[in-house]
Enzyme design. Sequence first.
Site, PDB file in Angstrom:
ATOM      1  N   ASN A 148       0.837  -1.197   0.000  1.00 53.55           N
ATOM      2  CA  ASN A 148       0.000   0.000   0.000  1.00 53.55           C
ATOM      3  C   ASN A 148       0.873   1.249   0.000  1.00 53.55           C
ATOM      4  O   ASN A 148       2.040   1.207   0.390  1.00 53.55           O
ATOM      5  CB  ASN A 148      -0.884   0.041   1.251  1.00 53.55           C
ATOM      6  CG  ASN A 148      -1.707  -1.213   1.434  1.00 53.55           C
ATOM      7  OD1 ASN A 148      -2.195  -1.797   0.479  1.00 53.55           O
ATOM      8  ND2 ASN A 148      -1.852  -1.636   2.680  1.00 53.55           N
ATOM      9  N   TYR A 201       3.703   0.726   2.618  1.00 56.62           N
ATOM     10  CA  TYR A 201       3.484  -0.348   3.572  1.00 56.62           C
ATOM     11  C   TYR A 201       3.581  -1.685   2.833  1.00 56.62           C
ATOM     12  O   TYR A 201       2.843  -1.911   1.871  1.00 56.62           O
ATOM     13  CB  TYR A 201       2.091  -0.314   4.193  1.00 56.62           C
ATOM     14  CG  TYR A 201       1.492   1.026   4.534  1.00 56.62           C
ATOM     15  CD1 TYR A 201       1.247   1.380   5.861  1.00 56.62           C
ATOM     16  CD2 TYR A 201       1.110   1.925   3.541  1.00 56.62           C
ATOM     17  CE1 TYR A 201       0.655   2.600   6.174  1.00 56.62           C
ATOM     18  CE2 TYR A 201       0.518   3.136   3.854  1.00 56.62           C
ATOM     19  CZ  TYR A 201       0.299   3.464   5.169  1.00 56.62           C
ATOM     20  OH  TYR A 201      -0.295   4.670   5.476  1.00 56.62           O
ATOM     21  N   HIS A 257      -4.502   1.927  13.759  1.00 59.91           N
ATOM     22  CA  HIS A 257      -5.187   0.808  13.140  1.00 59.91           C
ATOM     23  C   HIS A 257      -4.542  -0.519  13.531  1.00 59.91           C
ATOM     24  O   HIS A 257      -3.342  -0.584  13.798  1.00 59.91           O
ATOM     25  CB  HIS A 257      -5.142   0.950  11.611  1.00 59.91           C
ATOM     26  CG  HIS A 257      -5.750   2.223  11.119  1.00 59.91           C
ATOM     27  ND1 HIS A 257      -5.301   2.893  10.009  1.00 59.91           N
ATOM     28  CD2 HIS A 257      -6.797   2.955  11.592  1.00 59.91           C
ATOM     29  CE1 HIS A 257      -6.024   3.980   9.807  1.00 59.91           C
ATOM     30  NE2 HIS A 257      -6.941   4.042  10.767  1.00 59.91           N
TER      31      HIS A 257
END
Length: 204
Positions: free
Chosen positions: A49, A132, A62
């Site tokens: 990501n 990520y 998160h």
Amino acid sequence: MDITGLKIPHSYVVTPKVHSDDRGDFWEWYKFDQLAEVVGHPLDLRQANASVSRKGVFRGIHFAELQPGQAKYVSCPFGEVLDIVVDIRVGSPTFGLVETVVLSDKNRRAVYLSEGLGHGFIALTDNAVVTYLVSSVYNPQREHGINPLDPVLGLNDIANLELSLSPKDIEAPSLQQALEQGLLPTWEDSLARYEQLSVERGSL
């Protein structure tokens, strides 16, 4: 490449060796084998990501439910962010501890955090790019958040910025509320998951 453990168990800061000359820079920002040796098993890359954020944007905190959970390898190839790791594993010796690492296009660092840990970051510059590498694909039914402005975390004034958050993150429960709702992973289950990964994947 230097991989150093943070105070929160199973989280690490990765500092590469940058080779510079009149042409520019070169560095190895991820090494499969070296990370696996430190963590105890390789990162099973399932999704990559990227995000671009203006200064003051706060993304997080998160986390994904265990089984499979989601390990993350986070870097900032452009701009600067304050990366944030939160130990949300109930029963952990560092439960509730928050650690921060500056990631930037100058220090070229990365952060690795294992399954069961909370993650977020604050953009310290405009157009901050964060990448990520993650060990499981996104599953919205198994994704959760902790309100990053929960006073217990102490992140409200950490960057001395006017923070911008998504409605979803603002509406997320506090750490205590998430605990009461049974959303948080336990230390025991997390350790069992790490052992399972070591057995399944081996060290390399």
